[in-house]
Design an enzyme around this catalytic site. Structure first.
Site, mmCIF file in Angstrom:
data_model
loop_
_atom_site.group_PDB
_atom_site.id
_atom_site.type_symbol
_atom_site.label_atom_id
_atom_site.label_comp_id
_atom_site.label_asym_id
_atom_site.label_seq_id
_atom_site.Cartn_x
_atom_site.Cartn_y
_atom_site.Cartn_z
ATOM 1 N N HIS A 189 0.961 -1.228 -0.237
ATOM 2 C CA HIS A 189 0.089 0.024 0.145
ATOM 3 C C HIS A 189 1.065 1.217 -0.047
ATOM 4 O O HIS A 189 2.095 1.182 0.646
ATOM 5 C CB HIS A 189 -0.963 0.232 1.337
ATOM 6 C CG HIS A 189 -1.976 -0.985 1.465
ATOM 7 N ND1 HIS A 189 -1.628 -2.131 2.023
ATOM 8 C CD2 HIS A 189 -3.180 -0.938 1.255
ATOM 9 C CE1 HIS A 189 -2.734 -3.082 2.051
ATOM 10 N NE2 HIS A 189 -3.814 -2.193 1.712
ATOM 11 N N ASP A 249 1.988 2.098 3.619
ATOM 12 C CA ASP A 249 2.995 1.203 4.237
ATOM 13 C C ASP A 249 4.429 1.543 3.937
ATOM 14 O O ASP A 249 5.079 1.303 4.606
ATOM 15 C CB ASP A 249 2.848 -0.340 3.602
ATOM 16 C CG ASP A 249 1.450 -0.772 3.437
ATOM 17 O OD1 ASP A 249 0.556 -0.358 4.116
ATOM 18 O OD2 ASP A 249 1.306 -1.561 2.814
#
Ligand code: XUL
Ligand code: CO
Length: 442
Positions: free
Chosen positions: A102, A105
Protein backbone atom coordinates in the site's frame (compact mmCIF):
# COMPACT_ATOMS: atom_id res chain seq x y z
CA UNK A 1 20.55 -1.10 7.58
CA UNK A 2 22.47 -3.99 9.12
CA UNK A 3 20.97 -7.43 8.64
CA UNK A 4 17.65 -7.52 10.51
CA UNK A 5 16.72 -11.21 10.30
CA UNK A 6 20.12 -12.38 11.48
CA UNK A 7 20.27 -16.06 12.29
CA UNK A 8 18.10 -16.96 9.29
CA UNK A 9 19.81 -17.62 5.97
CA UNK A 10 18.30 -18.11 2.56
CA UNK A 11 15.49 -20.71 2.72
CA UNK A 12 16.47 -23.72 0.61
CA UNK A 13 14.55 -26.76 -0.65
CA UNK A 14 15.05 -29.88 1.47
CA UNK A 15 12.38 -32.22 0.11
CA UNK A 16 9.40 -33.89 1.84
CA UNK A 17 11.65 -35.82 4.23
CA UNK A 18 13.37 -32.71 5.62
CA UNK A 19 12.85 -32.07 9.34
CA UNK A 20 14.29 -28.57 9.14
CA UNK A 21 11.32 -26.20 9.70
CA UNK A 22 13.14 -23.45 7.84
CA UNK A 23 13.54 -25.48 4.67
CA UNK A 24 10.94 -25.98 1.97
CA UNK A 25 9.56 -29.50 1.79
CA UNK A 26 7.34 -28.99 -1.28
CA UNK A 27 8.23 -25.62 -2.79
CA UNK A 28 11.05 -26.55 -5.15
CA UNK A 29 10.88 -23.35 -7.14
CA UNK A 30 12.73 -24.71 -10.19
CA UNK A 31 10.76 -27.96 -10.41
CA UNK A 32 9.05 -28.15 -13.78
CA UNK A 33 5.39 -29.12 -13.47
CA UNK A 34 3.64 -29.36 -16.84
CA UNK A 35 4.83 -26.44 -18.93
CA UNK A 36 6.24 -24.18 -16.18
CA UNK A 37 8.28 -24.16 -13.00
CA UNK A 38 6.52 -24.10 -9.61
CA UNK A 39 7.71 -20.52 -9.15
CA UNK A 40 6.08 -19.53 -12.44
CA UNK A 41 2.82 -21.31 -11.62
CA UNK A 42 2.44 -19.97 -8.07
CA UNK A 43 3.81 -16.42 -8.51
CA UNK A 44 4.19 -16.00 -4.73
CA UNK A 45 4.22 -12.60 -3.08
CA UNK A 46 4.85 -11.18 0.40
CA UNK A 47 2.79 -8.25 1.70
CA UNK A 48 4.47 -5.16 3.04
CA UNK A 49 1.54 -4.08 5.18
CA UNK A 50 0.92 -6.93 7.60
CA UNK A 51 4.46 -8.25 7.56
CA UNK A 52 6.38 -5.01 8.16
CA UNK A 53 4.00 -2.20 8.92
CA UNK A 54 1.62 -3.82 11.36
CA UNK A 55 2.82 -3.67 14.98
CA UNK A 56 0.79 -6.66 16.24
CA UNK A 57 -1.93 -4.58 17.92
CA UNK A 58 -5.57 -5.56 18.33
CA UNK A 59 -8.63 -3.65 19.52
CA UNK A 60 -7.76 -4.42 23.14
CA UNK A 61 -4.00 -4.05 23.14
CA UNK A 62 -0.92 -2.39 21.70
CA UNK A 63 1.60 -3.82 19.28
CA UNK A 64 3.71 -6.72 20.50
CA UNK A 65 6.13 -7.13 17.58
CA UNK A 66 9.78 -6.25 17.31
CA UNK A 67 9.57 -3.73 14.46
CA UNK A 68 12.13 -1.02 15.36
CA UNK A 69 11.17 1.19 12.37
CA UNK A 70 7.73 1.79 13.87
CA UNK A 71 9.29 3.82 16.73
CA UNK A 72 7.53 7.23 16.47
CA UNK A 73 10.64 9.09 17.69
CA UNK A 74 12.52 8.22 14.46
CA UNK A 75 12.69 10.53 11.48
CA UNK A 76 9.83 9.18 9.28
CA UNK A 77 11.96 8.86 6.13
CA UNK A 78 14.79 7.11 8.03
CA UNK A 79 12.20 4.76 9.51
CA UNK A 80 10.70 4.10 6.04
CA UNK A 81 14.17 3.20 4.72
CA UNK A 82 14.87 0.82 7.62
CA UNK A 83 11.55 -0.88 7.02
CA UNK A 84 12.23 -1.19 3.30
CA UNK A 85 15.67 -2.73 3.85
CA UNK A 86 14.20 -5.31 6.26
CA UNK A 87 11.35 -6.09 3.84
CA UNK A 88 13.68 -6.74 0.89
CA UNK A 89 16.04 -8.77 3.11
CA UNK A 90 13.07 -10.93 4.12
CA UNK A 91 11.69 -11.48 0.62
CA UNK A 92 15.16 -12.21 -0.75
CA UNK A 93 15.90 -14.79 1.96
CA UNK A 94 12.47 -16.37 1.47
CA UNK A 95 13.26 -16.72 -2.24
CA UNK A 96 9.86 -15.67 -3.62
CA UNK A 97 9.58 -13.53 -6.75
CA UNK A 98 7.09 -10.80 -5.72
CA UNK A 99 5.95 -8.34 -3.06
CA UNK A 100 2.87 -6.11 -2.77
CA UNK A 101 2.39 -2.78 -1.00
CA UNK A 102 0.00 0.00 0.00
CA UNK A 103 1.24 3.54 -0.66
CA UNK A 104 1.28 4.42 3.04
CA UNK A 105 2.92 1.17 4.15
CA UNK A 106 5.95 2.35 2.27
CA UNK A 107 5.59 6.11 2.54
CA UNK A 108 4.95 8.01 5.79
CA UNK A 109 2.01 10.34 6.28
CA UNK A 110 2.87 13.97 6.87
CA UNK A 111 3.06 17.46 5.38
CA UNK A 112 1.04 18.67 2.44
CA UNK A 113 -0.28 16.39 -0.30
CA UNK A 114 2.51 17.66 -2.58
CA UNK A 115 5.10 16.71 0.07
CA UNK A 116 3.57 13.23 0.44
CA UNK A 117 3.65 12.83 -3.35
CA UNK A 118 7.34 13.76 -3.44
CA UNK A 119 8.16 11.36 -0.57
CA UNK A 120 6.28 8.54 -2.34
CA UNK A 121 8.32 9.07 -5.51
CA UNK A 122 11.62 9.25 -3.56
CA UNK A 123 10.85 5.98 -1.77
CA UNK A 124 9.73 4.44 -5.07
CA UNK A 125 13.16 5.21 -6.53
CA UNK A 126 14.74 3.50 -3.53
CA UNK A 127 12.42 0.48 -3.76
CA UNK A 128 13.34 0.20 -7.45
CA UNK A 129 17.03 0.10 -6.50
CA UNK A 130 16.29 -2.80 -4.10
CA UNK A 131 14.24 -4.51 -6.85
CA UNK A 132 17.11 -4.11 -9.32
CA UNK A 133 19.64 -5.50 -6.81
CA UNK A 134 17.53 -8.51 -5.74
CA UNK A 135 15.43 -9.30 -8.83
CA UNK A 136 12.26 -9.08 -6.71
CA UNK A 137 9.22 -7.81 -8.66
CA UNK A 138 5.95 -6.11 -7.76
CA UNK A 139 2.77 -8.22 -7.92
CA UNK A 140 0.55 -5.26 -7.07
CA UNK A 141 0.33 -1.83 -5.59
CA UNK A 142 -2.68 -0.31 -3.84
CA UNK A 143 -3.68 2.86 -2.01
CA UNK A 144 -4.83 2.95 1.59
CA UNK A 145 -8.28 4.45 1.16
CA UNK A 146 -9.50 3.22 4.53
CA UNK A 147 -7.00 4.22 7.21
CA UNK A 148 -7.04 8.01 7.60
CA UNK A 149 -10.07 9.47 9.46
CA UNK A 150 -11.02 11.45 6.34
CA UNK A 151 -12.14 8.15 4.83
CA UNK A 152 -14.33 7.07 7.73
CA UNK A 153 -17.48 7.42 5.60
CA UNK A 154 -15.86 5.95 2.49
CA UNK A 155 -13.45 7.18 -0.16
CA UNK A 156 -15.18 7.02 -3.56
CA UNK A 157 -18.56 6.57 -1.83
CA UNK A 158 -18.11 9.44 0.62
CA UNK A 159 -20.97 11.98 0.82
CA UNK A 160 -18.35 14.75 0.36
CA UNK A 161 -16.92 15.20 -3.17
CA UNK A 162 -13.73 16.69 -1.69
CA UNK A 163 -13.00 13.36 -0.01
CA UNK A 164 -13.67 11.68 -3.37
CA UNK A 165 -11.16 14.11 -4.93
CA UNK A 166 -8.53 13.35 -2.27
CA UNK A 167 -8.98 9.59 -2.85
CA UNK A 168 -8.73 10.11 -6.63
CA UNK A 169 -5.47 12.02 -6.18
CA UNK A 170 -4.08 9.30 -3.95
CA UNK A 171 -4.96 6.57 -6.47
CA UNK A 172 -3.46 8.59 -9.34
CA UNK A 173 -0.19 8.74 -7.38
CA UNK A 174 -0.26 5.10 -6.43
CA UNK A 175 -1.05 3.95 -9.98
CA UNK A 176 1.83 6.10 -11.24
CA UNK A 177 4.37 4.53 -8.89
CA UNK A 178 2.99 1.01 -9.43
CA UNK A 179 3.50 1.63 -13.14
CA UNK A 180 7.04 2.95 -12.55
CA UNK A 181 7.86 -0.21 -10.55
CA UNK A 182 6.58 -2.44 -13.36
CA UNK A 183 3.71 -3.77 -11.21
CA UNK A 184 1.80 -6.72 -12.67
CA UNK A 185 -1.52 -5.53 -11.19
CA UNK A 186 -3.17 -2.70 -9.30
CA UNK A 187 -5.65 -3.57 -6.51
CA UNK A 188 -8.68 -1.70 -5.14
CA UNK A 189 -10.08 -3.01 -1.89
CA UNK A 190 -13.14 -1.04 -0.78
CA UNK A 191 -12.99 -1.58 2.97
CA UNK A 192 -14.92 1.63 3.64
CA UNK A 193 -16.97 1.62 0.43
CA UNK A 194 -20.25 0.60 2.03
CA UNK A 195 -22.41 1.66 4.93
CA UNK A 196 -23.02 1.27 8.64
CA UNK A 197 -26.74 2.13 8.38
CA UNK A 198 -29.13 2.84 5.53
CA UNK A 199 -30.72 5.53 7.72
CA UNK A 200 -28.03 8.00 6.60
CA UNK A 201 -27.07 6.45 3.26
CA UNK A 202 -28.11 7.22 -0.32
CA UNK A 203 -27.22 3.80 -1.71
CA UNK A 204 -27.85 4.37 -5.46
CA UNK A 205 -25.91 7.65 -5.33
CA UNK A 206 -22.97 5.95 -3.65
CA UNK A 207 -23.02 3.19 -6.28
CA UNK A 208 -22.86 5.82 -9.04
CA UNK A 209 -19.97 7.56 -7.30
CA UNK A 210 -18.10 4.24 -7.04
CA UNK A 211 -18.79 3.49 -10.71
CA UNK A 212 -17.48 6.92 -11.72
CA UNK A 213 -14.39 6.51 -9.54
CA UNK A 214 -13.52 3.16 -11.09
CA UNK A 215 -14.02 4.57 -14.60
CA UNK A 216 -11.55 7.34 -13.74
CA UNK A 217 -9.05 4.73 -12.54
CA UNK A 218 -9.45 2.86 -15.84
CA UNK A 219 -8.99 6.11 -17.81
CA UNK A 220 -5.83 6.97 -15.84
CA UNK A 221 -4.43 3.48 -16.34
CA UNK A 222 -4.76 3.87 -20.11
CA UNK A 223 -3.51 7.47 -20.08
CA UNK A 224 -0.22 6.51 -18.41
CA UNK A 225 0.16 3.25 -20.39
CA UNK A 226 -0.01 0.91 -17.39
CA UNK A 227 -0.38 -2.60 -18.82
CA UNK A 228 -1.04 -4.45 -15.58
CA UNK A 229 -4.50 -5.68 -14.55
CA UNK A 230 -6.88 -3.65 -12.38
CA UNK A 231 -8.35 -5.80 -9.62
CA UNK A 232 -11.18 -5.33 -7.13
CA UNK A 233 -10.82 -7.35 -3.92
CA UNK A 234 -14.31 -8.44 -2.78
CA UNK A 235 -15.11 -8.53 0.93
CA UNK A 236 -18.59 -8.59 2.48
CA UNK A 237 -17.92 -6.68 5.68
CA UNK A 238 -15.22 -5.54 8.12
CA UNK A 239 -14.45 -2.78 8.74
CA UNK A 240 -17.80 -1.61 7.30
CA UNK A 241 -21.05 -3.40 8.18
CA UNK A 242 -21.98 -3.85 4.52
CA UNK A 243 -19.45 -3.47 1.71
CA UNK A 244 -20.56 -2.89 -1.89
CA UNK A 245 -18.00 -5.31 -3.29
CA UNK A 246 -19.56 -8.14 -1.25
CA UNK A 247 -18.40 -11.10 -3.34
CA UNK A 248 -17.38 -11.94 -6.90
CA UNK A 249 -20.90 -12.21 -8.31
CA UNK A 250 -21.88 -8.87 -6.75
CA UNK A 251 -18.74 -7.21 -8.14
CA UNK A 252 -19.48 -8.58 -11.61
CA UNK A 253 -23.01 -7.19 -11.59
CA UNK A 254 -21.63 -3.82 -10.53
CA UNK A 255 -18.91 -3.87 -13.21
CA UNK A 256 -21.48 -4.74 -15.87
CA UNK A 257 -23.79 -1.95 -14.79
CA UNK A 258 -20.98 0.59 -15.25
CA UNK A 259 -19.54 -1.02 -18.42
CA UNK A 260 -16.29 -2.03 -16.72
CA UNK A 261 -16.47 -5.83 -16.95
CA UNK A 262 -13.71 -6.01 -19.56
CA UNK A 263 -11.41 -3.65 -17.64
CA UNK A 264 -11.41 -4.92 -14.05
CA UNK A 265 -10.99 -8.41 -12.59
CA UNK A 266 -11.04 -9.72 -9.02
CA UNK A 267 -8.44 -10.43 -6.39
CA UNK A 268 -10.05 -13.18 -4.33
CA UNK A 269 -8.99 -13.48 -0.70
CA UNK A 270 -9.56 -16.91 0.84
CA UNK A 271 -11.15 -15.69 4.05
CA UNK A 272 -13.12 -12.93 2.35
CA UNK A 273 -14.81 -15.77 0.45
CA UNK A 274 -15.57 -17.52 3.73
CA UNK A 275 -16.90 -14.34 5.32
CA UNK A 276 -19.34 -13.93 2.42
CA UNK A 277 -20.68 -17.43 3.06
CA UNK A 278 -18.84 -19.14 0.21
CA UNK A 279 -16.02 -21.60 -0.20
CA UNK A 280 -12.82 -20.17 -1.69
CA UNK A 281 -13.28 -22.66 -4.56
CA UNK A 282 -16.73 -21.22 -5.27
CA UNK A 283 -15.36 -17.69 -5.63
CA UNK A 284 -12.63 -18.91 -7.98
CA UNK A 285 -15.10 -20.91 -10.09
CA UNK A 286 -17.52 -17.97 -10.35
CA UNK A 287 -14.72 -15.58 -11.33
CA UNK A 288 -13.40 -18.03 -13.92
CA UNK A 289 -16.83 -18.54 -15.40
CA UNK A 290 -17.39 -14.76 -15.68
CA UNK A 291 -13.91 -14.17 -17.14
CA UNK A 292 -12.78 -11.96 -14.25
CA UNK A 293 -10.41 -14.19 -12.29
CA UNK A 294 -7.27 -12.19 -11.54
CA UNK A 295 -5.28 -12.96 -8.41
CA UNK A 296 -5.50 -14.46 -4.91
CA UNK A 297 -4.74 -13.35 -1.35
CA UNK A 298 -4.00 -16.74 0.20
CA UNK A 299 -4.71 -16.00 3.87
CA UNK A 300 -7.37 -18.04 5.64
CA UNK A 301 -9.71 -17.42 8.56
CA UNK A 302 -10.53 -19.44 11.65
CA UNK A 303 -13.52 -21.79 11.53
CA UNK A 304 -15.09 -20.35 14.64
CA UNK A 305 -14.22 -16.66 14.36
CA UNK A 306 -16.42 -14.45 12.23
CA UNK A 307 -13.78 -11.88 11.36
CA UNK A 308 -10.70 -11.62 9.21
CA UNK A 309 -7.90 -13.37 11.09
CA UNK A 310 -5.55 -13.36 8.06
CA UNK A 311 -3.82 -16.61 9.03
CA UNK A 312 -1.22 -18.45 7.01
CA UNK A 313 -2.56 -21.32 4.87
CA UNK A 314 -1.95 -24.63 6.68
CA UNK A 315 -4.41 -27.12 5.21
CA UNK A 316 -3.72 -28.82 1.89
CA UNK A 317 -7.12 -30.53 2.07
CA UNK A 318 -9.02 -27.26 2.16
CA UNK A 319 -6.96 -25.64 -0.62
CA UNK A 320 -6.98 -28.41 -3.23
CA UNK A 321 -10.51 -27.78 -4.60
CA UNK A 322 -9.79 -24.08 -5.20
CA UNK A 323 -6.32 -24.61 -6.63
CA UNK A 324 -7.88 -27.25 -8.89
CA UNK A 325 -10.36 -24.65 -10.19
CA UNK A 326 -7.48 -22.21 -10.82
CA UNK A 327 -5.59 -24.84 -12.84
CA UNK A 328 -8.76 -25.91 -14.66
CA UNK A 329 -9.26 -22.29 -15.73
CA UNK A 330 -5.71 -22.04 -17.12
CA UNK A 331 -3.82 -20.74 -14.05
CA UNK A 332 -2.64 -17.21 -13.33
CA UNK A 333 -1.97 -14.63 -16.00
CA UNK A 334 -0.79 -11.43 -14.27
CA UNK A 335 -1.99 -12.61 -10.82
CA UNK A 336 -0.41 -14.83 -8.22
CA UNK A 337 -0.70 -16.09 -4.65
CA UNK A 338 -0.17 -13.18 -2.27
CA UNK A 339 0.38 -13.69 1.46
CA UNK A 340 -1.87 -10.98 2.96
CA UNK A 341 -1.17 -12.82 6.21
CA UNK A 342 -0.72 -11.76 9.82
CA UNK A 343 1.30 -13.51 12.48
CA UNK A 344 -0.56 -14.22 15.70
CA UNK A 345 0.08 -11.47 18.22
CA UNK A 346 2.16 -13.79 20.41
CA UNK A 347 4.52 -14.78 17.58
CA UNK A 348 7.12 -12.22 18.51
CA UNK A 349 10.40 -13.77 17.39
CA UNK A 350 11.88 -12.42 14.19
CA UNK A 351 12.05 -15.98 12.85
CA UNK A 352 8.25 -16.41 13.27
CA UNK A 353 7.69 -14.44 10.07
CA UNK A 354 9.75 -17.07 8.24
CA UNK A 355 7.94 -19.97 9.90
CA UNK A 356 4.55 -18.57 8.84
CA UNK A 357 5.60 -18.02 5.24
CA UNK A 358 7.58 -21.24 4.78
CA UNK A 359 4.70 -23.34 6.15
CA UNK A 360 2.14 -21.44 4.09
CA UNK A 361 4.16 -21.65 0.88
CA UNK A 362 4.69 -25.39 1.32
CA UNK A 363 0.95 -25.87 1.90
CA UNK A 364 0.18 -24.05 -1.34
CA UNK A 365 2.92 -25.87 -3.25
CA UNK A 366 1.66 -29.29 -2.15
CA UNK A 367 -1.95 -28.30 -2.92
CA UNK A 368 -0.78 -27.23 -6.37
CA UNK A 369 1.06 -30.51 -7.02
CA UNK A 370 -2.01 -32.51 -5.95
CA UNK A 371 -4.44 -30.45 -8.03
CA UNK A 372 -2.12 -30.49 -11.04
CA UNK A 373 -1.77 -34.28 -10.91
CA UNK A 374 -5.55 -34.68 -10.64
CA UNK A 375 -6.01 -32.39 -13.60
CA UNK A 376 -3.36 -34.16 -15.73
CA UNK A 377 -4.94 -37.55 -14.99
CA UNK A 378 -8.46 -36.23 -15.65
CA UNK A 379 -9.30 -37.74 -12.26
CA UNK A 380 -12.47 -35.65 -11.99
CA UNK A 381 -13.01 -34.58 -15.59
CA UNK A 382 -14.02 -37.94 -17.06
CA UNK A 383 -16.85 -38.31 -14.60
CA UNK A 384 -17.82 -34.67 -15.05
CA UNK A 385 -17.92 -35.13 -18.85
CA UNK A 386 -20.03 -38.27 -18.48
CA UNK A 387 -22.53 -36.42 -16.25
CA UNK A 388 -23.16 -33.77 -18.90
CA UNK A 389 -22.79 -36.02 -21.98
CA UNK A 390 -26.46 -35.59 -22.94
CA UNK A 391 -25.86 -31.94 -23.72
CA UNK A 392 -23.61 -32.97 -26.63
CA UNK A 393 -26.41 -34.98 -28.23
CA UNK A 394 -28.46 -33.27 -30.99
CA UNK A 395 -31.41 -32.66 -28.66
CA UNK A 396 -29.24 -31.17 -25.90
CA UNK A 397 -27.42 -28.92 -28.37
CA UNK A 398 -30.71 -27.77 -29.93
CA UNK A 399 -32.08 -26.70 -26.52
CA UNK A 400 -28.99 -24.60 -25.76
CA UNK A 401 -28.92 -23.12 -29.25
CA UNK A 402 -32.40 -21.69 -28.67
CA UNK A 403 -34.03 -24.03 -31.19
CA UNK A 404 -36.61 -25.46 -28.78
CA UNK A 405 -39.55 -23.82 -26.99
CA UNK A 406 -41.39 -24.98 -23.89
CA UNK A 407 -44.11 -26.23 -26.22
CA UNK A 408 -41.60 -28.23 -28.31
CA UNK A 409 -40.25 -29.90 -25.20
CA UNK A 410 -43.73 -30.64 -23.90
CA UNK A 411 -44.57 -32.30 -27.22
CA UNK A 412 -41.41 -34.42 -27.06
CA UNK A 413 -41.91 -35.43 -23.42
CA UNK A 414 -45.51 -36.36 -24.19
CA UNK A 415 -44.70 -38.33 -27.35
CA UNK A 416 -41.81 -40.32 -25.83
CA UNK A 417 -43.11 -40.25 -22.23
CA UNK A 418 -39.63 -39.01 -21.20
CA UNK A 419 -38.91 -40.04 -17.62
CA UNK A 420 -35.12 -40.21 -17.23
CA UNK A 421 -33.67 -42.26 -14.37
CA UNK A 422 -31.61 -40.34 -11.76
CA UNK A 423 -27.84 -40.87 -11.88
CA UNK A 424 -25.46 -40.85 -8.87
CA UNK A 425 -23.46 -37.67 -8.27
CA UNK A 426 -20.71 -39.86 -6.73
CA UNK A 427 -19.59 -37.18 -4.28
CA UNK A 428 -18.13 -39.61 -1.73
CA UNK A 429 -16.21 -41.50 -4.40
CA UNK A 430 -14.76 -38.23 -5.70
CA UNK A 431 -13.82 -37.03 -2.23
CA UNK A 432 -11.89 -40.27 -1.81
CA UNK A 433 -10.15 -39.71 -5.14
CA UNK A 434 -8.95 -36.31 -3.86
CA UNK A 435 -7.69 -37.86 -0.61
CA UNK A 436 -5.82 -40.54 -2.51
CA UNK A 437 -3.98 -37.88 -4.54
CA UNK A 438 -3.16 -35.97 -1.35
CA UNK A 439 -1.66 -39.15 0.14
CA UNK A 440 0.30 -40.18 -2.92
CA UNK A 441 1.60 -37.07 -4.61
CA UNK A 442 5.34 -36.53 -4.26
C1 XUL B 1 -8.12 -6.28 3.95
C2 XUL B 1 -7.25 -6.71 2.83
C3 XUL B 1 -6.31 -5.72 2.27
C4 XUL B 1 -6.26 -5.71 0.77
C5 XUL B 1 -5.49 -4.56 0.19
O1 XUL B 1 -8.99 -7.26 4.40
O2 XUL B 1 -7.28 -7.85 2.44
O3 XUL B 1 -5.03 -6.04 2.73
O4 XUL B 1 -5.68 -6.89 0.31
O5 XUL B 1 -5.91 -3.32 0.63
CO1 CO C 1 -6.28 -8.84 0.93
Amino acid sequence: MAEFFHGVDEITFGGPESDNPLQYRWYDKDRVVGDKTLAEHLRLAVCYWHSFNWPGNDVFGDGTFDRPWLDPSLDPMDAARMKMAAAFEFVEKLGVPFFSFHDHDMCPYGGTFAEETAALHTLTDEAMAHMERTGIRLLWGTARLFHHPRYMAGAATNPDPEVFARAAAQVANCLDVTHRMGGANYVLWGGREGYETLLNTDLPREMDQFGRFLSMVVEHKHAIGFEGTLLIEPKPQEPTKHQYDYDTATVFGFLQKYGLENEIKVNIEVNHATLSGHDFAHEVAVAQSLGIFGSVDANRGDDRLGWDTDQFPNSVDSLVPAVYEIIRGGGFDTGGFMFDTKLRRMSIDRSDLFHGHVGGIDTLAKAFLVAHAMHEDRALEDLRDARYAGWSDPDGRAILAGERSLDDLRARVTADNLDPAPVSGAQEALETVVNRYIERVR
